[in-house]
Scaffold this motif. Structure first.
Motif, mmCIF file in Angstrom:
data_model
loop_
_atom_site.group_PDB
_atom_site.id
_atom_site.type_symbol
_atom_site.label_atom_id
_atom_site.label_comp_id
_atom_site.label_asym_id
_atom_site.label_seq_id
_atom_site.Cartn_x
_atom_site.Cartn_y
_atom_site.Cartn_z
ATOM 1 N N THR A 159 88.699 71.454 77.788
ATOM 2 C CA THR A 159 88.805 72.730 78.498
ATOM 3 C C THR A 159 89.147 72.480 79.966
ATOM 4 O O THR A 159 89.129 71.333 80.442
ATOM 5 C CB THR A 159 87.486 73.509 78.436
ATOM 6 O OG1 THR A 159 86.475 72.758 79.140
ATOM 7 C CG2 THR A 159 87.042 73.755 76.998
ATOM 8 N N ARG A 198 94.704 67.523 76.742
ATOM 9 C CA ARG A 198 94.952 68.739 75.956
ATOM 10 C C ARG A 198 93.759 69.155 75.113
ATOM 11 O O ARG A 198 93.612 70.323 74.765
ATOM 12 C CB ARG A 198 96.180 68.526 75.059
ATOM 13 C CG ARG A 198 97.495 68.489 75.839
ATOM 14 C CD ARG A 198 98.675 68.264 74.944
ATOM 15 N NE ARG A 198 98.673 66.923 74.357
ATOM 16 C CZ ARG A 198 99.576 66.480 73.500
ATOM 17 N NH1 ARG A 198 100.545 67.284 73.093
ATOM 18 N NH2 ARG A 198 99.510 65.252 73.031
ATOM 19 N N HIS A 199 92.893 68.198 74.757
ATOM 20 C CA HIS A 199 91.743 68.508 73.899
ATOM 21 C C HIS A 199 90.516 68.935 74.709
ATOM 22 O O HIS A 199 89.459 69.207 74.143
ATOM 23 C CB HIS A 199 91.389 67.295 73.038
ATOM 24 C CG HIS A 199 90.944 66.103 73.835
ATOM 25 N ND1 HIS A 199 91.818 65.337 74.576
ATOM 26 C CD2 HIS A 199 89.708 65.554 74.024
ATOM 27 C CE1 HIS A 199 91.149 64.362 75.169
ATOM 28 N NE2 HIS A 199 89.875 64.474 74.855
ATOM 29 N N MET A 236 91.733 76.292 77.224
ATOM 30 C CA MET A 236 92.420 75.034 76.977
ATOM 31 C C MET A 236 93.716 75.022 77.793
ATOM 32 O O MET A 236 94.272 76.082 78.119
ATOM 33 C CB MET A 236 92.726 74.859 75.490
ATOM 34 C CG MET A 236 91.520 75.003 74.581
ATOM 35 S SD MET A 236 90.208 73.797 74.945
ATOM 36 C CE MET A 236 90.973 72.288 74.324
#
Length: 350
Positions: free
Chosen positions: A93, A90-91, A136
């Motif tokens: 790209t 999730r953190h 993201m």
């Protein structure tokens, strides 16, 4: 990459999830492992990947192009894995997610930064997400996230692609679009793929080969046409779509003579008829096997008309007809009709 499984079993505590399975996955083909929950399909996929180890028996083997890899760990098998729930970071790209497998390679195997960028952007273009490389995961739809997960699996250039219910968490419309997209992608790349699903329509639409599993064993292997139109047994026929099952009789002296009613000179069989394999008559047909039945429900919403009948014993019979045929028949609730099978499958009772 051709894969061959020989005499593979997997036991969890006292439960045998895979029971002495032998099967081949052809090179460059997309094979669907199809079956109900608990049938062993995901365990078999994890055994191929190296995420599970088979029971220790002398004659069990997992062969990649003829080489036994059953003792090799995941990293040495060169498989790409796509899960149901994306498993994206999730953190990171979109670009960083796809590049991840390349950036964590050992230095001697790791491509140069320029090569990583080229390969990642090429894959993102292939999955139609090259304009979203800097987004993201939270900014993507479910279908887009799954395409990122697929691009990430392909980035390491695996010899085999393994997909475990990849579209199971998506809504019906997106799932339908993605399975068509996956089929087109496979036609472009021709990689060996194994696809786990419990969705019969998905397996029949996407796969080159279908393996139907039940209780840790293989019930049938064949093309989508084979398993649907020539089911090996009652389980396969019932699992691959709606079916009406009758207890019938077959004449001992004339195997072509099938009865829906008892006779002293007959063997007991199960007669299975798919909903679309009925003819509907308003008058009794003396020259055909038939079932008198009364209409209890008509559902016209959808691509086909679904009609529920009730026979003289109280059994519900499901019949599907086209909208054109339904309009021509001019039938209504409560009407008595006569059903004749166009095609049926006969299974002798044990």
């Amino acid at each position: 990459m051709a894969i061959k499984i020989q005499n593979i079993s997997k036991t969890f505590n006292c439960f045998k999830a895979v029971d002495n399975v032998s099967v081949e996955f052809p090179d460059g083909k997309l094979t669907a492992l199809l079956g109900p929950s608990g049938s062993g399909k995901t365990t078999l996929l994890r055994l191929v990947a190296g995420l599970e180890s088979p029971d220790n028996t002398n004659d069990s083997k997992i062969l990649f192009n003829g080489k036994d890899v059953s003792k090799n760990d995941v990293g040495k098998r060169q498989v790409g894995f796509v899960f149901q729930h994306y498993a994206l970071f999730r953190h990171m790209t979109v670009f960083e997610n796809v590049a991840f497998g390349l950036t964590v390679m050992k230095k001697k195997d790791r491509p140069a930064k320029a090569e990583i960028k080229r390969r990642v952007m090429e894959l993102l273009q292939l999955v139609q997400l090259d304009t979203m490389y800097n987004r993201m995961p939270s900014q993507l739809s479910g279908g887009q996230r799954q395409r990122v997960a697929l691009a990430r699996a392909l980035a390491i250039q695996p010899k085999v692609l393994l997909l475990d219910e990849p579209f199971g968490a998506l809504d019906a419309k997106v799932r339908n679009e993605l399975r068509k997209w996956l089929r087109n992608l496979h036609e472009t790349l021709h990689f060996t793929s194994i696809f786990v699903t419990h969705d019969q329509e998905e397996a029949l639409e996407v796969a080159d080969q279908v393996i139907v599993m039940n209780q840790g064993r293989i019930e049938q292997i064949g093309t989508p046409d084979d398993v649907f139109h020539q089911p090996a047994n009652e389980f396969v026929m019932q699992f691959l779509g709606e079916v009406n099952v009758f207890s019938g009789r077959i004449d001992k002296n004339n195997s072509d003579q099938i009865h829906f009613t008892a006779s002293s000179n007959t063997d007991t069989v199960n007669l299975m008829i798919r909903p679309h394999d009925f003819e509907i008559h308003q008058q009794e047909q003396t020259e055909k096997q038939q079932i008198p039945a009364r209409i209890t429900r008509i559902q016209t919403a959808g691509p086909i008309v679904k009609i529920d009948f009730c026979d003289e014993s109280g059994k519900t019979i499901i019949v599907h007809v086209s909208h054109e045929d339904f309009r021509n028949m001019k039938i209504e609730d409560g009407q008595k009709m006569y059903l004749s099978p166009k095609q049926l499958y006969v299974q002798k009772e044990c």
